[in-house]
Design an enzyme around this catalytic site. Sequence first.
Site, PDB file in Angstrom:
ATOM      1  N   LYS A 279      81.490  61.860  30.140  1.00  0.00           N
ATOM      2  CA  LYS A 279      82.059  62.485  31.339  1.00  0.00           C
ATOM      3  C   LYS A 279      83.541  62.140  31.453  1.00  0.00           C
ATOM      4  O   LYS A 279      84.378  62.994  31.774  1.00  0.00           O
ATOM      5  CB  LYS A 279      81.292  62.029  32.587  1.00  0.00           C
ATOM      6  CG  LYS A 279      79.814  62.433  32.558  1.00  0.00           C
ATOM      7  CD  LYS A 279      78.959  61.661  33.569  1.00  0.00           C
ATOM      8  CE  LYS A 279      77.463  61.870  33.271  1.00  0.00           C
ATOM      9  NZ  LYS A 279      76.584  60.945  34.009  1.00  0.00           N
TER      10      LYS A 279
ATOM     11  N   LYS B   3      76.227  45.273  29.164  1.00  0.00           N
ATOM     12  CA  LYS B   3      77.344  46.208  29.400  1.00  0.00           C
ATOM     13  C   LYS B   3      78.671  45.461  29.565  1.00  0.00           C
ATOM     14  O   LYS B   3      79.740  46.054  29.500  1.00  0.00           O
ATOM     15  CB  LYS B   3      77.054  47.073  30.625  1.00  0.00           C
ATOM     16  CG  LYS B   3      75.866  48.031  30.413  1.00  0.00           C
ATOM     17  CD  LYS B   3      75.596  48.857  31.666  1.00  0.00           C
ATOM     18  CE  LYS B   3      74.329  49.684  31.591  1.00  0.00           C
ATOM     19  NZ  LYS B   3      74.474  50.928  30.805  1.00  0.00           N
TER      20      LYS B   3
ATOM     21  N   HIS C 250      64.894  55.174  25.004  1.00  0.00           N
ATOM     22  CA  HIS C 250      66.220  55.035  25.623  1.00  0.00           C
ATOM     23  C   HIS C 250      66.767  53.629  25.627  1.00  0.00           C
ATOM     24  O   HIS C 250      67.768  53.361  26.290  1.00  0.00           O
ATOM     25  CB  HIS C 250      66.183  55.506  27.081  1.00  0.00           C
ATOM     26  CG  HIS C 250      65.942  56.968  27.239  1.00  0.00           C
ATOM     27  ND1 HIS C 250      66.966  57.889  27.298  1.00  0.00           N
ATOM     28  CD2 HIS C 250      64.806  57.672  27.351  1.00  0.00           C
ATOM     29  CE1 HIS C 250      66.453  59.094  27.450  1.00  0.00           C
ATOM     30  NE2 HIS C 250      65.132  58.993  27.481  1.00  0.00           N
TER      31      HIS C 250
ATOM     32  N   THR D 290      76.333  57.878  28.762  1.00  0.00           N
ATOM     33  CA  THR D 290      76.650  59.278  29.058  1.00  0.00           C
ATOM     34  C   THR D 290      77.877  59.347  29.972  1.00  0.00           C
ATOM     35  O   THR D 290      78.593  60.343  29.970  1.00  0.00           O
ATOM     36  CB  THR D 290      75.461  59.991  29.729  1.00  0.00           C
ATOM     37  OG1 THR D 290      74.935  59.145  30.771  1.00  0.00           O
ATOM     38  CG2 THR D 290      74.364  60.289  28.727  1.00  0.00           C
TER      39      THR D 290
ATOM     40  N   LYS E 231      78.876  51.791  36.159  1.00  0.00           N
ATOM     41  CA  LYS E 231      77.550  51.863  35.526  1.00  0.00           C
ATOM     42  C   LYS E 231      76.723  50.723  36.096  1.00  0.00           C
ATOM     43  O   LYS E 231      77.249  49.875  36.819  1.00  0.00           O
ATOM     44  CB  LYS E 231      77.693  51.712  34.010  1.00  0.00           C
ATOM     45  CG  LYS E 231      78.561  50.508  33.596  1.00  0.00           C
ATOM     46  CD  LYS E 231      78.771  50.436  32.090  1.00  0.00           C
ATOM     47  CE  LYS E 231      79.790  51.421  31.580  1.00  0.00           C
ATOM     48  NZ  LYS E 231      79.560  51.899  30.235  1.00  0.00           N
ATOM     49  N   ARG E 232      75.405  50.720  35.790  1.00  0.00           N
ATOM     50  CA  ARG E 232      74.600  49.592  36.237  1.00  0.00           C
ATOM     51  C   ARG E 232      75.230  48.275  35.788  1.00  0.00           C
ATOM     52  O   ARG E 232      75.863  48.212  34.731  1.00  0.00           O
ATOM     53  CB  ARG E 232      73.172  49.711  35.697  1.00  0.00           C
ATOM     54  CG  ARG E 232      72.337  50.750  36.410  1.00  0.00           C
ATOM     55  CD  ARG E 232      72.175  50.458  37.892  1.00  0.00           C
ATOM     56  NE  ARG E 232      71.243  49.373  38.111  1.00  0.00           N
ATOM     57  CZ  ARG E 232      69.994  49.517  38.543  1.00  0.00           C
ATOM     58  NH1 ARG E 232      69.528  50.709  38.843  1.00  0.00           N
ATOM     59  NH2 ARG E 232      69.209  48.475  38.709  1.00  0.00           N
TER      60      ARG E 232
HETATM   61  C1  26V Z   1      63.078  50.662  32.559  1.00  0.00           C
HETATM   62  C2  26V Z   1      62.343  50.246  33.615  1.00  0.00           C
HETATM   63  C3  26V Z   1      61.473  49.090  33.424  1.00  0.00           C
HETATM   64  C4  26V Z   1      60.415  48.985  34.458  1.00  0.00           C
HETATM   65  C5  26V Z   1      60.923  49.231  35.843  1.00  0.00           C
HETATM   66  C6  26V Z   1      61.641  50.521  36.017  1.00  0.00           C
HETATM   67  C7  26V Z   1      62.443  50.909  34.851  1.00  0.00           C
HETATM   68  C8  26V Z   1      63.303  51.975  34.964  1.00  0.00           C
HETATM   69  C9  26V Z   1      64.040  52.386  33.884  1.00  0.00           C
HETATM   70  C10 26V Z   1      63.924  51.726  32.683  1.00  0.00           C
HETATM   71  C11 26V Z   1      64.640  52.205  31.479  1.00  0.00           C
HETATM   72  C12 26V Z   1      66.082  52.142  31.525  1.00  0.00           C
HETATM   73  C13 26V Z   1      66.577  52.667  30.242  1.00  0.00           C
HETATM   74  C14 26V Z   1      67.821  53.466  30.394  1.00  0.00           C
HETATM   75  O1  26V Z   1      68.225  53.888  31.455  1.00  0.00           O
HETATM   76  N1  26V Z   1      68.441  53.693  29.270  1.00  0.00           N
HETATM   77  C15 26V Z   1      69.685  54.422  29.207  1.00  0.00           C
HETATM   78  O2  26V Z   1      69.381  55.756  28.849  1.00  0.00           O
HETATM   79  C16 26V Z   1      70.548  56.552  28.811  1.00  0.00           C
HETATM   80  C17 26V Z   1      70.120  57.970  28.556  1.00  0.00           C
HETATM   81  O3  26V Z   1      69.574  58.083  27.283  1.00  0.00           O
HETATM   82  C18 26V Z   1      71.501  56.024  27.754  1.00  0.00           C
HETATM   83  O4  26V Z   1      72.678  56.786  27.778  1.00  0.00           O
HETATM   84  C19 26V Z   1      71.849  54.564  28.034  1.00  0.00           C
HETATM   85  O5  26V Z   1      72.630  54.035  26.974  1.00  0.00           O
HETATM   86  C20 26V Z   1      70.582  53.759  28.176  1.00  0.00           C
HETATM   87  O6  26V Z   1      70.880  52.444  28.603  1.00  0.00           O
END
Ligand code: 26V
Length: 825
Positions: free
Chosen positions: A672, A566, A369, A668, A560-561
Amino acid sequence: MAGHTKSNIAAAPGDPELASEASGRESYDRHLLLDHVVRPEDASQRERFEAVARTLRDFLTQRWLLTQQTHDRENPKRVYYLSMEFLIGRTLINNIINLGVEPYVRKELRTDPRQDWSEVVETEPDAGLGNGGLGRLAACFIESLATLQIPAMGYGLRYEYGIFRQAIENGYQIEQPDHWLAQPDPWEVCQPRQTVQVPVACRFELHDGVLRAVPGYATHLLGVPYDRPVVGYGGQTINTLRLWGASSPDHFDFGEFSSGDFVGAIVDRILAETVTRVLYPDDSTRAGQALRFVQEYFLVCCSLADIVARFRRTNDDWGLLSEKVAIQLNDTHPAMAVGELMRLLLDEAKLGWDEAWELTVETLAYTNHTLLPEALEKWPVRFFELVCPRLLEIVYEINRRFVADVQQRYPDDHPRASRMSVIEDSGERQIRMANLAIVGSHSTNGVAQIHSDLLRTRVVADFAQMFPERFNNKTNGVTPRRWLLAANRDWAGLITESIGDAWITDLSELRQLLPLADDQTFRSRFRQTKQSAKERFADWLRTTTGQVVDPETIFDSQIKRIHEYKRQLLNILHVIVLYNRLRSDPSISIPPRTFFFAGKAAPAYRLAKLIIKLINNVGRVIDEDPVSRGRIKVVFVPNYNVSLAERLIPATDVSEQISTAGYEASGTGNMKFMMNGALTIGTRDGATIEMAEEAGEENFFLFGLNAEQVANSRQWYSPHWHYENEPETRDALDLIFNDHFSRDEPGIFTPIRESLLDHGDFFMHLADLSSYAEAQQQLGELYADPDAWTRKAIINVAGSGKFSSDRTIAEYAAEIWNAVPCPID
Ligand code: 26V
């Protein structure tokens, strides 16, 4: 209860078996009385919500059980979605809609004159068990799996504290704990009999308030399942989301009690329970914390034990595992599943290595992701040694065999083998979780075409060369039930009135709206639904946060975050450009616009938090300046969550999707907005590219460098050049750096200056600012022509059909899982 008319909820179309003995109202009264010992007229808002939810749960229980019985009997292939995050949001209204019982529930509740329908719905806490896109995707996916009647289960963690609540004080983000389970959650069912033991090779002790792992103790944690119903549209299939809560075995006995170990046992329990206490709120920087590691191990251990036990109940041949079970890993967070499944097959099933390995690879699949290198997980070998040494042994053996393979295939390429190794040897030894996931699974997918291509050609090119058949794309989607049918009742109603309701389960049907883009009456009805959504949002905002916005202005949203890639900074820089134009010539014409921002910054992400402060300060100054007041307005809406998205997206005219090209895996939110009739201004990144393909680029506002240009211009890109040569860019930056927006706190925005000018502007804000401003200009001109604008908005909706998670899930089922629907009679 006596005196109430019985209504026949049993006849509801969505669920013919809805409780037959008691009417909804009777069941509701009974829940108030028996669960809360309160008379309906004395019940609090919360108690009334719980009673409605429990009544609904009673109604769906039979169907839920029937789904399980049917799956047990038919023994179909089952899909398991393993995810550290499920960003569920609220459940009540979506269950009511998916069960098809809304008219009945409304009617029943009207018999309680104190029941305010929308208040009941909004009393439910927003279950924030995720950070952002990855967690929300998991929630959309399990809904689509149930709607498509695929036998499936989600596995996650039952965090007691979800993503923090964000308050804004003096423009700064303040984090507050989200104790969403403080009151009992009516949807969850604890299943203590299916508790799982998780072996751990160390003891946890508290020393001066610090949690320490003490090696050399074999002990275990308990994983207690809490099940939640996942209702498919039409109420046919009700699958399960199983969230694990951590506990410790009750060592308590009278011997220990008298010997003083009573306290020790209670401390053990409290320490064990910390494992699922809180969701990690950092969504892209690696959390170095050992607790996160234990969380991931705990999820994998509990879920695989459960999956394997269920498999064994109906199959005695281990060789059938990959024919009966598909496990999808949502990012690398559950990638220890590779080692753990091997451990189960070797140590418990007593299979030989080769058979165990083949089954493991055929059963597991991995979704990536993110392209941000800092987000690729690596775990120190010493964590494995402390917590799960047997897994480490297995991972070493997997790697020994794998590296031997690589060396055999590329005998003279030593750097390649060390790049591909699952173990990183430089510095502290670490396990590269993405390498482990790719090696140990039969499928690796990205979440939009461009992302899958970049993954294959740049991020893990060595692996794509070695295993080309494993790499594939699955463009993300979102569930149209939550994001259109439930969130935007007026627009959904108009669509159904015009083209029928087949779109609800086949979003490609929206294509039929295309000719209506040229229909004057339809356009004006579309505008009415948009206008009333804007007014509703403005009312809600005023009553909940006190912020006042004008629904006659363009509603422009970036929600968004908060992340550098971004580029919320690019958006606010453009706002400052507009503000400067007004300052230098107040007579120019700028279409009145409200710029909405919402999103949380990781608590440790200092620059992201400073961007929030800048947005808030710009908003305040622009409001106070007569030259801009009433013409442009910036609103930072605090505490972005699923419920806020459900309100703001239907009310939005302009969707901001402006990431540095090549960095947003998919997005995503963009989808929406599209199905809710917003026009997108965006870069050629993630799924936005495919959205523009579907709707036609002429109906999009695309701007800026593409991913290839971003990559190629890194060597010579100079933010200074833009600062020196573009007056509007320089004026905007100077206004920030001269403390125009920080009179009371001079110099606070220096880190932004450093990032943009001194440290090379890694995300290339300045490179794209002028073409962004140009695209914004064109967008403003189009808005001045309501018919032309509306036409494009409708064409966008008509082209949004591809972005249903039903389509995405159908592709996973056909191309990765080999799973088919299992209808419930
Ligand atoms: C990474 C980490 C690192 C360690 C601590 C906790 C934590 C939690 C989440 C993440 C991964 C974040 C990656 C993410 O959210 N990616 C998003 O995924 C969406 C669904 O596929 C996508 O639409 C977004 O573009 C993408 O940024």
